[in-house]
Design a protein around this motif. Structure first.
Motif, mmCIF file in Angstrom:
data_model
loop_
_atom_site.group_PDB
_atom_site.id
_atom_site.type_symbol
_atom_site.label_atom_id
_atom_site.label_comp_id
_atom_site.label_asym_id
_atom_site.label_seq_id
_atom_site.Cartn_x
_atom_site.Cartn_y
_atom_site.Cartn_z
ATOM 1 N N ALA A 1 0.838 -1.201 0.000
ATOM 2 C CA ALA A 1 0.000 0.000 0.000
ATOM 3 C C ALA A 1 0.870 1.247 0.000
ATOM 4 N N LEU A 2 1.924 1.218 0.807
ATOM 5 C CA LEU A 2 2.845 2.356 0.865
ATOM 6 C C LEU A 2 3.522 2.564 -0.489
ATOM 7 N N ALA A 3 3.894 1.474 -1.151
ATOM 8 C CA ALA A 3 4.529 1.571 -2.469
ATOM 9 C C ALA A 3 3.555 2.116 -3.509
ATOM 10 N N PHE A 4 2.305 1.646 -3.490
ATOM 11 C CA PHE A 4 1.298 2.171 -4.416
ATOM 12 C C PHE A 4 1.083 3.671 -4.201
ATOM 13 N N ALA A 5 0.990 4.078 -2.929
ATOM 14 C CA ALA A 5 0.792 5.496 -2.618
ATOM 15 C C ALA A 5 1.956 6.331 -3.148
ATOM 16 N N ALA A 6 3.164 5.835 -2.965
ATOM 17 C CA ALA A 6 4.343 6.573 -3.411
ATOM 18 C C ALA A 6 4.413 6.634 -4.940
ATOM 19 N N ILE A 7 4.151 5.514 -5.607
ATOM 20 C CA ILE A 7 4.245 5.469 -7.072
ATOM 21 C C ILE A 7 3.223 6.386 -7.726
ATOM 22 N N THR A 8 1.971 6.362 -7.226
ATOM 23 C CA THR A 8 0.943 7.192 -7.860
ATOM 24 C C THR A 8 1.234 8.674 -7.683
ATOM 25 N N SER A 9 1.824 9.056 -6.551
ATOM 26 C CA SER A 9 2.223 10.460 -6.380
ATOM 27 C C SER A 9 3.409 10.799 -7.284
ATOM 28 N N LEU A 10 4.336 9.862 -7.426
ATOM 29 C CA LEU A 10 5.491 10.076 -8.300
ATOM 30 C C LEU A 10 5.044 10.275 -9.748
ATOM 31 N N LEU A 11 4.007 9.569 -10.167
ATOM 32 C CA LEU A 11 3.489 9.728 -11.523
ATOM 33 C C LEU A 11 3.134 11.178 -11.816
ATOM 34 N N SER A 12 2.440 11.807 -10.873
ATOM 35 C CA SER A 12 1.986 13.180 -11.107
ATOM 36 C C SER A 12 3.158 14.150 -11.185
ATOM 37 N N MET A 13 4.224 13.873 -10.440
ATOM 38 C CA MET A 13 5.403 14.741 -10.479
ATOM 39 C C MET A 13 6.113 14.642 -11.828
ATOM 40 N N ILE A 14 6.251 13.421 -12.335
ATOM 41 C CA ILE A 14 6.867 13.253 -13.656
ATOM 42 C C ILE A 14 5.997 13.894 -14.725
ATOM 43 N N GLU A 15 4.689 13.711 -14.619
ATOM 44 C CA GLU A 15 3.772 14.281 -15.617
ATOM 45 C C GLU A 15 3.856 15.797 -15.635
ATOM 46 N N LEU A 16 4.105 16.418 -14.487
ATOM 47 C CA LEU A 16 4.271 17.875 -14.459
ATOM 48 C C LEU A 16 5.418 18.302 -15.365
ATOM 49 N N GLY A 17 6.541 17.601 -15.272
ATOM 50 C CA GLY A 17 7.673 17.916 -16.149
ATOM 51 C C GLY A 17 7.354 17.650 -17.604
ATOM 52 N N VAL A 18 6.675 16.523 -17.865
ATOM 53 C CA VAL A 18 6.318 16.159 -19.237
ATOM 54 C C VAL A 18 5.388 17.214 -19.841
ATOM 55 N N ALA A 19 4.391 17.660 -19.077
ATOM 56 C CA ALA A 19 3.415 18.626 -19.593
ATOM 57 C C ALA A 19 4.088 19.940 -19.989
ATOM 58 N N ASN A 20 5.059 20.382 -19.208
ATOM 59 C CA ASN A 20 5.766 21.617 -19.565
ATOM 60 C C ASN A 20 6.548 21.455 -20.864
ATOM 61 N N LEU A 21 7.202 20.321 -21.038
ATOM 62 C CA LEU A 21 7.971 20.093 -22.266
ATOM 63 C C LEU A 21 7.057 19.923 -23.478
ATOM 64 N N VAL A 22 5.914 19.261 -23.284
ATOM 65 C CA VAL A 22 4.959 19.106 -24.386
ATOM 66 C C VAL A 22 4.435 20.480 -24.816
ATOM 67 N N THR A 23 4.168 21.348 -23.846
ATOM 68 C CA THR A 23 3.736 22.707 -24.170
ATOM 69 C C THR A 23 4.786 23.431 -25.008
ATOM 70 N N ALA A 24 6.058 23.125 -24.741
ATOM 71 C CA ALA A 24 7.154 23.760 -25.487
ATOM 72 C C ALA A 24 7.336 23.159 -26.874
ATOM 73 N N GLY A 25 6.543 22.135 -27.196
ATOM 74 C CA GLY A 25 6.608 21.561 -28.534
ATOM 75 C C GLY A 25 7.284 20.214 -28.626
ATOM 76 N N TRP A 26 7.682 19.639 -27.476
ATOM 77 C CA TRP A 26 8.318 18.329 -27.483
ATOM 78 C C TRP A 26 7.277 17.245 -27.766
ATOM 79 N N GLU A 27 7.704 16.194 -28.449
ATOM 80 C CA GLU A 27 6.869 15.010 -28.613
ATOM 81 C C GLU A 27 6.747 14.331 -27.248
ATOM 82 N N ARG A 28 5.552 13.855 -26.899
ATOM 83 C CA ARG A 28 5.279 13.397 -25.543
ATOM 84 C C ARG A 28 6.225 12.293 -25.061
ATOM 85 N N LYS A 29 6.460 11.291 -25.914
ATOM 86 C CA LYS A 29 7.306 10.187 -25.471
ATOM 87 C C LYS A 29 8.737 10.641 -25.235
#
Length: 500
Positions: free
Chosen positions: A317-345
Motif C-alpha cells: 500500500a505504501l509503495a502504491f501510494a508513493a508510485i501514484t504520487s510520483l506519476l503526477s510529479m513526472i507528468e508535471l515535467g512532461v506537460a511543460n515540455l509538451v507545451t514547449a513543442g516536445w513530442e510526448r514520449k
C-alpha cells in the motif's frame, strides 16, 4: 484548446488520478504520528478546517489555472497572469520536480521493504534498525531501488494519459484502499488495539486551544493534499470541459483525509497493541516518518498473528501510494515540455532520465535527501501563496463566477471561496513563520548557515538562486514554454477527440 487535446476518458478516471496524486506516503507514515502527537480527534477537527481554509480553495484554483490554458505550469501562469509572470510557473514546476528527485528515492525504499516482506525478512527478534542502516548506507541498493521506482513510473507515463496514468491509477487507487482496510481491520482486532483507536479519535478540547495543533494541521493539509504543488494544475489539463471544479476539489481533499484516517487505524492500534511498553509506543511515534515506518512498524509486524501477510499489505500500500504520487510529479515535467513543442514520449524519456540522475545524490546521502526535503517542502508553502496571488490578480470573484461555477457544475461555490483566498497570505505567514522559528530553535547559534541540513540559511540561499535565475530568464521562459500565447477555448459540451 486544440483539436488534438487529450482528455481523461471519464470523470472517474480524472478523480482516481487526482486522488492518487494527493494520497502519498504522508497519509500513511506522517498523519498517524502527527495526529497522535496533537490530540488525535482534536487534530482531525483542525485538519478538516484546514482543508476548507487552505487546501480546497487552492485545489480549485489549480484546476482553474490548468484548465484555463491547458498547458504546463509555466504556460498556464503565462496565460492566466500574463507572460511577465511566467517565472511563477517555473518556480512552481521546479519546486515539484526538486521534490520528485528525492521522492523517487523514498518510493524505492517502499518497494525494497515490500520485497523484504515477501522474503520473510521481518521475523521476531530481527534488528530492524540494523536492517534499515544496512540498506540506507549501501548506495548500490538505494540507487538501484531509486532506478526501479523511476522505471516503473516512467513505464506508466510513457503510455500516455488514458492508457497510462488513468488506466493504472484506476487499478492502484482501489488496491491501495483495500490493502489499507485489510491492515486496519487486522490491527483493530488485536488485544489492546482500542487504546490506539481512542488515541486517534478521542477529542481533547485542550488541544483545540493549542497553536501547535492548528499549525500542524495546516501543515499536514498543505503537504498531504498536494494543494499548491502544481500537480492538480497539471492533471486539470486533461479534465473535460464540464468537469465540476468545486465538487472534484472537495472529493480530492476529503478523500485524502479519509484515507489518512484508515492508515491511522492500521498504524496506531498496531503500535499500542503490540508495543512491549508505553515507552516503546511513545518512542515509535516520536521516531519521525522513516523511523516509525521502516524500523518500528517493521519490528512490530512479526509479533502479530498473520503479521507477514499484513506487513506485505502495508508496504505494498505504501509503495502504491508513493508510485501514484510520483506519476503526477513526472507528468508535471512532461506537460511543460509538451507545451514547449516536445513530442510526448521524448518528453517522458528526458524527464525520467533527469529524475533518476538528479535523484542519485539523495539516494547516496540521507543528509542530502533531508536537506532537499526541508528546503523544497517548505518551498511548497510559497507555491501555495503564488497560486492565491494568481487568483487575486485575475480577479477572485471572476474566477468564482466564471471558471468555478461554470456550465456543467453541480456544486455551487459561494463567496466563502473569495474569503479563503484572501486568508491564504495570513495562513502562509503563520505556517511559514512557525517553520522558520523551528529552524532557529534547532540552530540558535548558526541558523543562518547554509551548510546545516535544516537551517534557515540553506533554505533562503537555495530559494534565492532559483528565483533569481527564473526572474532573469522570464522572457525566454515565456517564449519557449508558451510559444503560441493563449490557446483558443473549446466551448463546454463541444465534442473533441478524447472526450466521451
Amino acid at each position: 484548446m486544440q483539436n488534438n487535446q487529450v482528455y481523461f476518458a471519464t470523470r472517474l478516471g480524472f478523480i482516481a488520478a487526482a486522488l492518487s496524486m494527493a494520497v502519498g506516503t504522508g497519509n500513511i507514515w506522517r498523519f498517524p504520528r502527527v495526529a497522535a502527537a496533537n490530540g488525535g480527534g482534536a487534530f482531525t477537527i483542525a485538519l478538516i478546517i484546514a482543508l476548507i481554509v487552505w487546501a480546497v480553495p487552492l485545489l480549485m484554483s489549480e484546476m482553474v489555472i490548468g484548465r484555463y490554458g491547458r498547458k504546463g505550469t509555466i504556460g498556464s501562469y503565462g496565460d492566466f497572469m500574463g507572460r511577465s509572470f511566467s517565472w511563477l510557473g517555473a518556480w512552481m514546476g521546479f519546486v515539484c520536480l526538486a521534490i520528485m528527485f528525492y521522492y523517487s528515492v523514498v518510493t524505492g525504499w517502499t518497494i525494497k521493504y515490500f520485497v523484504l516482506s515477501l522474503q520473510g525478512a521481518f521475523k521476531p527478534g530481527v534488528d530492524t534498525q540494523a536492517l534499515w542502516n544496512a540498506f540506507t548506507t549501501n548506495p548500490s541498493e538505494t540507487i538501484l531501488y531509486h532506478f526501479v521506482a523511476m522505471a516503473i513510473a516512467f513505464g506508466i507515463i510513457y503510455q500516455g494519459v488514458t492508457k497510462g496514468i488513468e488506466k493504472y491509477t484506476r487499478i492502484m487507487m482501489p488496491a491501495l484502499l483495500v490493502l489499507l482496510v485489510v491492515a486496519a481491520l487486522r490491527a483493530i482486532t488485536l488485544p489492546g488495539a482500542w487504546q490506539g483507536v481512542d488515541y486517534l479519535f478521542r477529542v481533547d478540547p485542550a488541544y483545540l486551544l493549542k497553536a501547535q495543533t492548528w499549525l500542524a494541521a495546516f501543515t499536514q493539509a498543505a503537504w498531504s493534499t498536494g494543494a499548491g504543488w502544481g500537480l492538480l494544475m497539471t492533471y486539470a489539463i486533461y479534465s473535460r470541459p464540464k468537469d465540476d471544479v468545486g465538487a472534484n476539489s472537495f472529493i480530492i481533499g476529503f478523500g485524502d483525509i479519509s484515507i489518512a484516517l484508515i492508515a491511522g487505524l492500521a498504524v496506531l492500534p498496531t503500535i499500542f497493541a503490540l508495543a512491549p511498553s508505553p515507552e516503546f509506543a511513545q518512542q515509535a511515534l516520536g521516531a519521525g516518518n522513516t523511523g516509525l515506518t521502516f524500523i518500528y512498524m517493521a519490528q512490530l509486524f512479526p509479533t502479530m498473528p498473520g503479521g507477514s501477510i499484513i506487513a506485505a499489505c502495508f508496504f505494498l500500500a505504501l509503495a502504491f501510494a508513493a508510485i501514484t504520487s510520483l506519476l503526477s510529479m513526472i507528468e508535471l515535467g512532461v506537460a511543460n515540455l509538451v507545451t514547449a513543442g516536445w513530442e510526448r514520449k521524448k518528453a517522458a524519456i528526458y524527464t525520467a532520465m533527469a529524475g533518476f540522475i538528479l535523484g542519485i545524490p539523495s539516494a547516496y546521502s540521507l543528509n542530502f535527501l533531508d536537506n532537499q526535503d526541508w528546503v523544497w517542502g517548505v518551498g511548497l508553502l510559497i507555491s501555495g501563496l503564488f497560486t492565491a496571488w494568481a487568483v487575486m490578480k485575475f480577479g477572485t470573484e471572476k474566477v468564482r463566477k466564471e471558471l468555478i461555477n461554470h456550465e456543467g457544475s453541480v456544486m455551487y461555490i459561494g463567496s466563502w471561496f473569495n474569503t479563503m483566498i484572501y486568508l491564504i497570505p495570513v495562513v502562509f505567514a503563520a505556517i511559514f513563520g512557525w517553520w522558520v522559528w523551528q529552524s532557529i530553535t534547532w540552530y540558535p547559534d548558526n541558523w543562518w548557515s547554509v551548510t546545516e541540513v535544516f537551517s534557515v540559511g540553506t533554505m533562503v540561499v537555495q530559494w534565492a538562486v532559483v528565483l533569481a535565475i527564473f526572474i532573469a530568464a522570464n522572457k525566454w521562459l515565456g517564449d519557449y514554454f508558451n510559444p503560441n500565447g493563449k490557446m483558443l477555448k473549446v466551448p463546454a459540451g463541444k465534442s473533441v477527440k478524447g472526450g466521451k
